[in-house]
Motif scaffolding. Structure first.
Motif: not given
Length: 744
Positions: A372-385, A446-449, A481-492
């Protein structure tokens, strides 16, 4: 003549009597009378009963001249009853909302049976509610009404008086009364069920059975527990007086022995020095009423034989040995768990010495829940690309069914799980992984929140102990401190995450991958989702999804959904989804539910629920930021705004900048729907402004942007948010470039 007579015996329950009576008087079904029987209680039960009788003509108070016990008190109530059906409610218990309406409807649907058996839930001082473990025996499948011989498994449901409705004419014709003494339910419930010409069941929790810490009969140490022998004398006398019931004698004999065994092995019921006498009385009853024929489970055969033989010392020795074996077993299990954990950590340390696999990626979400959530969307897309990428998903065994067949499933705490964490190059989660995770050189985290933050998060909770609980902030920062990337949906979100999770990661302000599905769904899929959920064709489906309350132990829904659905009318359906942290809400999901209220708490995908709905009712949930992508109405119910702000806090006032209409209480919510304001032009304007501010990058390609940047390190073909004319349902008014920020 009322439909129901609700009989409430009261003795030394002044602390609970108000809640008990209010649970009846607050029912939407009003055709009843309440008979409170004050069993000469030394506390304020009598005055409380009189107070309610003055306030409401449906309540009458009966004061007994001396304390007689539950049985005679109930008889006094039955003598005053005039209703079609008798219902008994102990004064420390409560009816669930809409219980009487559900009982009335079921009686009507089943042709007015002699007895209706309904369900209950044990409620604890902590607010926890646990449904009856034998609820499956109340399934409403099969004939509407039946005799006990047709469904003898019904006897496994707790044999008490207060989980049944009794036709008064049947009770009077059979001459049924309650005896004095403890266990007075026994010679009432068994004879009533055996003699009933028709029985029906209601698979709905109607009673909250309060589990008191002290004062409960079953937790009292007294010789009055010996009353159980007299009560079974009455049961067998009833059977012996009716030859047609002789078939039940073996069954009652077996249940009697089970009851004796439970009493004998209960540590706090029989006074010291009385167990030998109890065992002798039990042996005498075995000899007097022995009737072989009922099947006895293998585990119970030895106990029954020892009772028949009067082998008290052998029984005590075996009982003591069994308890000791249980303790030793628990100790051994604890040692085994510790040894296994140590072995797994050694295995993990060995795996850390091996090379990182550049083609492996591990995904997880919500503390090892389903796909579920953004990790699921990323897993499906990564598997395809990503060519040659091998993906794994970490989840609990019960959620493995949600993971695609092409993705490897890992269960938390296994050797494969630790090996994957040690050697996979890519680690993706919307929360943190196990604190023991060692971030290796060459790994990418990658931390998607999990949503745009409205409620206070991270280090901002330092000064909010009610919401933070026992949070270890030093450990939190070590995880960050273990994060390399933090995913954000908007500037807020970017500003909040970088302040509350300070470290040296790179922020990807790329949009929310979990919202991509909202820009790609077709009407056919939506129709199939609605059909699968049970939404009638032509209905308007409202998704009710409240967030978790840190300041509450019991997470009951803030809204009275049964009242709301009646106000909305026959063309509406409510999809009710409890927050994933609110276990008590899901446990209580068996409570009364209107047929047009569908409990979707267990549905694995909230995104699918959004697609299947026509509007959203929520409060402080981040779901509102996602839902506006569908350009469907959102209504905020902020009845406890002051309490929520005081305990958890928010980054902005949702009432000042809402995605739609705002209700401060349930009455105002009713008015919003009655006037159609919930989907009017003003609500649409608010939704557009909200969407423009918080969803500038949500265009259906957020996951692709993230995968290209993180997995392929390629931004040359990065798809940008489309112009309004090419936009899906969101209609964001301008093109916005994606942004990256390095925190720290």
């Amino acid at each position: 003549m009322p439909r129901f007579s609700v009989i409430v015996p009261a003795y030394r329950v002044q602390a609970y009597l108000h809640a008990c009576l209010d649970s009846v008087l607050n029912q939407s079904f009003k055709d009843y009378e309440i008979i409170v029987v004050d069993d000469c209680s030394p506390d304020a039960c009598g005055p409380i009963a009189d107070e309610y009788a003055v306030r409401d003509p449906r309540v009458s108070a009966v004061h007994l001249p001396r304390n007689s016990g539950l049985g005679p008190a109930r008889n006094a109530g039955v003598a005053r009853a005039t209703g079609d059906y008798l219902l008994f409610l102990d004064a420390d218990d409560t009816f669930a909302p809409e219980a009487l309406q559900a009982i009335a409807d079921r009686l009507e649907a089943t042709g007015g049976p002699d007895v209706l058996v309904y369900d209950y839930a044990r409620t604890y001082w902590s607010g926890e509610s646990v449904r009856n473990t034998f609820a499956e025996h109340l399934s409403e499948t099969g004939p509407a009404s039946f005799r006990l011989a047709d469904r003898p498994e019904l006897l496994k449901v707790l044999m008490v008086v207060w989980n049944k409705a009794y036709r008064r004419e049947f009770i009077e014709a059979g001459g049924f009364t309650f005896p004095p003494g403890y266990y007075e339910d026994t010679p009432w419930t068994y004879p009533v069920l055996m003699a009933a010409g028709s029985i029906a069941v209601l698979d709905t929790v109607c009673v909250g059975y309060r589990q008191r810490r002290r004062g409960n009969i079953l937790s009292t140490t007294t010789r009055r527990h010996f009353d159980v022998f007299d009560q079974y004398d009455r049961v067998f006398a009833f059977i012996d007086g009716r030859p047609e019931l002789a078939v039940w004698r073996p069954v009652m004999y077996r249940r009697m022995l089970d009851h004796f065994s439970t009493l004998f092995t209960s540590r706090d019921r029989l006074p010291r020095g009385t167990r030998v006498q109890f065992f002798r009385r039990a042996r005498a009853h075995c000899r007097r009423y022995r009737t072989p024929g009922a099947p006895v489970p293998r585990r119970a055969r030895l106990r029954h034989a020892l009772f028949r033989l009067g082998a008290h010392r052998t029984y005590r020795a075996l009982w003591t040995a069994q308890r000791l074996r249980g303790r030793l077993g628990r100790t051994a299990a604890s040692v085994n768990r510790a040894a296994r954990a140590a072995a797994l950590q050694l295995h993990y340390r060995v795996q850390l010495l091996l090379p990182v696999r550049s083609g492996d990626a591990v995904f997880a979400a919500y503390w090892h829940r389903g796909y579920t959530c953004s990790p699921a969307a990323l897993e499906a897309t990564a598997r395809a690309l990503v060519p040659g990428l091998r993906t794994s998903w970490i989840c609990r065994p019960e959620d493995a069914r949600t993971v695609p067949d092409t993705t490897r499933v890992l269960h938390p705490g296994t050797a494969a799980y630790w090996a994957a964490l040690a050697r996979s190059k890519y680690l993706v989660n919307n929360v943190n992984f196990d604190r023991r995770l060692v971030k290796r050189r060459g790994q990418v985290f990658l931390q998607t929140h999990h949503g745009t933050p409205l409620k206070t998060m991270g280090t901002d909770l330092v000064h909010r102990p009610a919401a933070a609980g026992g949070m270890d902030f030093e450990q939190l920062l070590r995880n960050v401190d273990k994060w390399d990337f933090s995913l954000s949906a908007n500037q807020h979100s970017t500003l909040v995450w970088e302040r509350t999770y300070p470290s040296g990661y790179t922020t990807l302000e790329y949009g929310s991958p979990r919202n991509d599905v909202f820009h790609r769904a077709d009407p056919g899929r939506t129709a199939r989702l609605r059909e699968r959920l049970g939404v009638p064709e032509g209905s308007t489906a409202l998704l009710y999804a409240p967030t978790h309350r840190d300041y509450r132990r019991a997470q009951q829904h803030a809204l009275d959904l049964d009242q709301l659905i009646r106000v909305l009318g026959p063309h509406f359906v409510i999809l009710a989804r409890s927050h994933y942290l609110d276990a008590t809400s899901r446990a209580a999901a068996g409570h009364i539910r209107h047929p047009r209220i569908i409990d979707v708490s267990a549905h694995p995908s909230v995104e699918e629920l959004c697609l299947a709905s026509d509007g959203l009712i929520t409060d402080y949930s981040s779901l509102m930021f996602d839902y506006v992508n569908l350009d469907r109405p959102v209504v905020l119910h902020l009845e406890d705004a002051q309490a929520y702000e005081a305990s958890r806090g928010t980054y902005f006032d949702p009432a000042a900048f809402p995605p739609g209409a705002v209700a401060r209480d349930q009455e105002e919510l009713h008015e919003i729907f009655a006037t159609d304001h919930w989907r009017g032009p003003r609500s649409a304007q608010r939704r557009a402004a909200f969407r423009a501010r918080f969803c500038p990058y949500d265009d259906g390609h957020a996951a692709e942007r993230v995968v290209r940047r993180v997995f392929l390190d390629d931004t040359s073909e990065m798809p940008l948010p489309a112009q309004p004319a090419g936009r899906g349902p969101t209609g964001v008014p301008r093109q916005v470039p994606v942004r990256e920020y390095t925190n720290g």
